[in-house]
Design an enzyme around this catalytic site. Sequence first.
Site, short mmCIF file in Angstrom:
data_model
loop_
_atom_site.label_atom_id
_atom_site.label_comp_id
_atom_site.label_asym_id
_atom_site.label_seq_id
_atom_site.Cartn_x
_atom_site.Cartn_y
_atom_site.Cartn_z
N TYR A 56 0.57 -1.69 0.20
CA TYR A 56 -0.53 -0.18 -0.08
C TYR A 56 0.84 1.12 0.03
CZ TYR A 56 -5.18 0.12 0.10
OH TYR A 56 -6.02 0.42 -0.88
N GLU A 58 -0.62 5.26 -0.62
CA GLU A 58 -1.25 6.72 -0.20
C GLU A 58 -0.30 7.13 -0.55
OE1 GLU A 58 -4.15 5.50 2.09
OE2 GLU A 58 -5.70 4.27 0.65
N ASP A 202 -7.39 12.91 -25.57
CA ASP A 202 -7.01 10.98 -24.39
C ASP A 202 -6.66 10.40 -25.63
OD1 ASP A 202 -8.06 8.86 -24.39
OD2 ASP A 202 -10.13 8.88 -23.23
N THR A 228 -4.52 5.33 -21.33
CA THR A 228 -4.35 4.50 -21.35
C THR A 228 -2.57 4.16 -21.27
OG1 THR A 228 -4.93 3.17 -23.20
CG2 THR A 228 -6.80 2.97 -21.68
N LYS A 231 -2.82 -0.24 -24.82
CA LYS A 231 -2.47 -0.69 -26.62
C LYS A 231 -1.74 -0.46 -26.41
CE LYS A 231 -7.49 1.31 -25.00
NZ LYS A 231 -8.77 2.16 -25.22
N ARG A 237 -1.83 -3.37 -17.74
CA ARG A 237 -3.58 -2.03 -18.12
C ARG A 237 -3.12 -1.49 -17.02
NH1 ARG A 237 -6.70 -5.33 -20.69
NH2 ARG A 237 -8.27 -3.68 -20.30
C1 PLP Z 1 -9.43 2.63 -24.56
C2 PLP Z 1 -10.28 4.11 -23.94
C3 PLP Z 1 -10.01 4.90 -22.82
C4 PLP Z 1 -10.37 3.69 -21.56
O1 PLP Z 1 -9.86 2.78 -21.03
P1 PLP Z 1 -9.98 1.61 -19.83
O2 PLP Z 1 -8.68 1.43 -19.50
O3 PLP Z 1 -10.72 0.72 -20.48
O4 PLP Z 1 -11.25 2.28 -19.05
C5 PLP Z 1 -10.34 5.81 -22.67
N1 PLP Z 1 -10.29 6.92 -23.80
C6 PLP Z 1 -10.49 6.15 -24.80
C7 PLP Z 1 -10.01 6.86 -26.24
C8 PLP Z 1 -10.15 4.78 -25.06
O5 PLP Z 1 -9.79 4.47 -26.08
#
Ligand code: PLP
Length: 419
Positions: A56, A58, A202, A228, A231, A237
């Site tokens: 932990y 925080e 994003d 994220t 990807k 993750r």
């Molecule tokens: C995949 C994605 C997210 C969310 O990611 P999670 O890890 O699934 O919560 C947010 N914004 C965009 C543009 C994404 O493609």
Amino acid sequence: MTFPHQPTLAETDPEIAELVRKEERRQFEAVRMIASENYVSRAVLEATGSVFTNKYSEGYAGKRYYQGQEHCDAVEELACSRLKKLFGAEHVNVQPYSGSPANLAVYLAFCKPGDTVMGLGLPAGGHLTHGWNVSITGKYFKSTPYGVRPETHRIDMDEVRKLALAERPKLLFCGGTAYARTWDFPAFRSIADEVGAVLVADIAHISGLVAAGVHPSPVGIADVVTSTTHKTLRGPRGGMILCKASHAKDLDRAVFPGLQGGPHNHTTAALAVAAKEASTPEFKRYAAAIVANAKTLGEALVARGFALVTGGTDNHLLLVDMTPKGVAGKPYAQALERAGIVCNYNSIPFDPRKPFDPSGIRLGTSSITSRGMGASEMEAIAGFMDRAVTHIADDGELARIRSEVAQLTARFPAPGILL
Ligand SMILES: *Cc1c(COP(=O)(O)O)cnc(C)c1O
């Protein structure tokens, strides 16, 4: 001193051990083309499975609420410094549990409930967390989504500007989940400036491409960049937020204590490893190959009568409109799965069909490129996909394709999978 034997996973829980083994086999044998997925390296997997999951911590490095942080602090500092260097960012927060919580933290840092926000609408390829109505971000905030042009299916920057001038959003999001074209971050910047909005890029899908310089970077242009980490970036993750130093305090406070408790230190450790991997010339070549493969696959599909939304791609993904082939996206995605090719059905812009049974499929090349596949494999995959569409109800033919797919994938090692 000898300690008693500690049971392995297979000894403790043979059912789960068997499912892990089966999932490894599935990921090895299939052609995996879900655009948001990848194969992490053995090193990333090892860090993810480390004892940092026990700890932990925080707070932030140097300012924790529990003792025993010397190694957690070092891990988080390494992750942050590597990512700052990789993206050229002034500040990085690596604690968001995933992409959606990273975005929520941005709302918490800049908005009050009821404030207006703007993002690409879900049906046009945007993400739920950019204000779509079923998401908390559409329920607690006033969302005025923009779309794509009916003729070209590209982002309509005139509409973005007109809407932004009329609605004066607090947050302006750019980025999406099913948009195959380059994002014009400077154009969004000038609209955000004109209306006094906080610009949030994003880059969840494209952060690996951005890190490698094969997609323009929003860092230094957008006020905040969220992503994220699993990807195209090929990490564990998780989520992260990059921002200008002036927003660091507000965003850090929004993540913790605003939204989350203890950070997932095992994920942070694995993210540090992924950031190191992404800083290599090899990763730059990888990212360039992802895009080259997506273009080659797209051309090979078009040559076989498939229709691509926007006519092609600039990044790792392809959105395919199945209407000219006379099948809907869902039954086709299901047939492809029987043929060993895994993707997802997806709405296309202005889709006349329902989201649960839409007109399109979405394909991504990041996973197959991680295995070292190239142009000739893209041709082969397009050939398999064409056979599957003409034999959509022929289980024998789909099974034959599946065994040919397995022969193809058997020649390409899968990172992290030691068979
Ligand atoms: C995949 C994605 C997210 C969310 O990611 P999670 O890890 O699934 O919560 C947010 N914004 C965009 C543009 C994404 O493609």
